[in-house]
Scaffold this active site. Structure first.
Site, PDB file in Angstrom:
ATOM      1  N   LYS A   7     -21.966  -8.155  25.449  1.00 16.96           N
ATOM      2  CA  LYS A   7     -20.972  -8.619  24.484  1.00 16.96           C
ATOM      3  C   LYS A   7     -19.965  -7.501  24.282  1.00 16.96           C
ATOM      4  O   LYS A   7     -20.249  -6.325  24.508  1.00 16.96           O
ATOM      5  CB  LYS A   7     -21.639  -8.962  23.146  1.00 16.96           C
ATOM      6  N   ASP A  60     -15.739 -29.282   5.554  1.00 19.04           N
ATOM      7  CA  ASP A  60     -14.893 -28.345   6.296  1.00 19.04           C
ATOM      8  C   ASP A  60     -13.843 -27.800   5.335  1.00 19.04           C
ATOM      9  O   ASP A  60     -13.462 -28.480   4.369  1.00 19.04           O
ATOM     10  CB  ASP A  60     -14.214 -29.029   7.493  1.00 19.04           C
TER      11      ASP A  60
END
Length: 380
Positions: A90, A213
């Site tokens: 990563k 959301d």
């Protein structure tokens, strides 16, 4: 002077103790572009490290380092679970993606990736886009997740969402004896690129949705989609989503949302969604287990996008990607069965499966007495 030397030695010891599980950690600094990045390679037993690059305004280098170490280790398990010939890596770039980006910064980052000689492949993650890596691609070929016009697979949210759907079928098969998605109530947190596609698919299958959301436009869009299908949908706040009377909680937003407070609120039979690092700590897998809530390990169920970007390195084939993504169903069924058979959490079952694959690969490599590196040539 001696005190300073002792403190320096202690700090050095603590640093190497922190990265003890990792093969390599690279700090990247380019004053001309302002690039400050860290690349962590966790394990390359299965092949070169593969993992996205996120850009985030970390409050300190230590915070960035801990994040990249945690994420790169997760990628080792994710690649192993998806049966990919890649290890875990990563990268993080320290900076505000809204203010600190420039083409030159990503070209400088690409030069650092190139310097690793194929040990690490990277692409988009939180705070970065395909367009950012078009710039990095000018400096290195070790980039994945590119636009289709550059030979990439395009929007990786499509296979990620399909993987969630296959995973939910595995959950339903385990809970209800039937993999049908219809007639089940799902509480979906987050309607981003992946969450919205998952919600659309579920509505088309006749599912009942409860959604939340922060983006009001997304909520309006999914409500219109539900109305067009005569579907049942309920909109709640982000705080209320955890306590809803639903069958399955589907986290598709931020990580760390399965914790002591939220587990106490959950009334569902399962947790299965696309968010990365859903568990605040691994101990929370045990808390879900003790509460009788089935957990689909996130690094398995959300691996569709990873499968696509890995496939780019073999010349992208969308049919092949779809076939590999379908296997998420079988992998989860196996994990659920191992969990029940051995009375362990699904996370323990998944981790054991991945560790066995890595151990088998290491034993093969030792038996033939050669590095895995010659295998990497097929990627270049």
């Amino acid at each position: 002077m001696k005190m300073i030397e002792k403190e320096s030695l202690l700090n050095d010891f603590l640093f190497f103790n922190l990265i003890a599980e990792h093969e390599q950690v690279v700090f990247c600094n380019d004053p001309d572009t302002g690039l400050k990045a860290i690349i962590a390679i966790h394990n390359t037993t299965l092949g070169p490290a593969l993992g996205g690059c996120r850009m985030y305004p970390y409050s300190s280098v230590e915070e960035a380092l801990k994040d990249v170490l945690r994420l790169s280790k997760g990628m080792t398990y994710k690649c192993a679970a998806a049966d990919l010939d890649f290890g875990g890596g990563k990268a993080v770039i320290i900076g505000d993606p809204e203010k600190d980006k420039s083409p030159e910064l990503f070209r400088a980052f690409g030069q650092f990736v190139e310097s690793l000689g194929g040990r690490f492949y990277t692409g988009t993650d939180m705070g970065t886009t395909m367009e950012d890596f078009v710039q990095a691609y000018k400096e290195t070929n070790y980039i994945v997740g590119l636009p289709e016009s550059y030979g990439g697979g395009g929007d990786s949210s499509i296979p990620t969402a399909m993987g969630i759907i296959y995973g939910l079928k595995a959950v339903n098969k385990t809970l209800f004896g039937n993999e049908s998605l219809g007639g089940v109530t799902y509480a979906i947190q987050g309607l981003g690129k992946v969450g919205f596609k998952v919600a659309e698919n579920l509505l088309e299958e006749g599912a009942h949705l409860i959604v939340s959301d922060v983006n009001m436009n997304r909520l309006k869009e999914i409500e219109e989609k539900a109305n067009s299908l005569n579907g049942r949908i309920k909109i709640v706040s982000n705080e209320e989503i955890f306590s809803q009377n639903a069958d399955i909680f589907v986290p598709c937003a931020i990580g760390g949302i399965i914790n002591d407070q939220t587990i106490d609120q959950l009334k569902v039979q399962a947790v299965a969604g696309s968010a990365n690092n859903q568990l605040l700590t691994e101990e929370h897998a045990l808390k879900l287990f003790d509460k009788g809530i089935l957990y689909a390990p996130d690094y398995i169920i959300n691996s569709g996008g990873l499968i696509q970007v890995a496939d780019e390195l073999y010349n992208i084939n969308k049919e092949r990607v779809l076939e590999k993504t379908k296997r998420i169903y079988d992998t989860l069924i196996d994990v659920f069965q191992q969990s029940e058979r051995n009375n362990i959490t699904t996370l323990e079952a998944a981790n054991f499966m991945c560790e066995q694959r890595i151990l088998s690969a290491r034993n093969r490599n030792n038996f033939f007495n050669h590095s895995v590196r010659p295998k990497w040539n097929i990627l270049n």
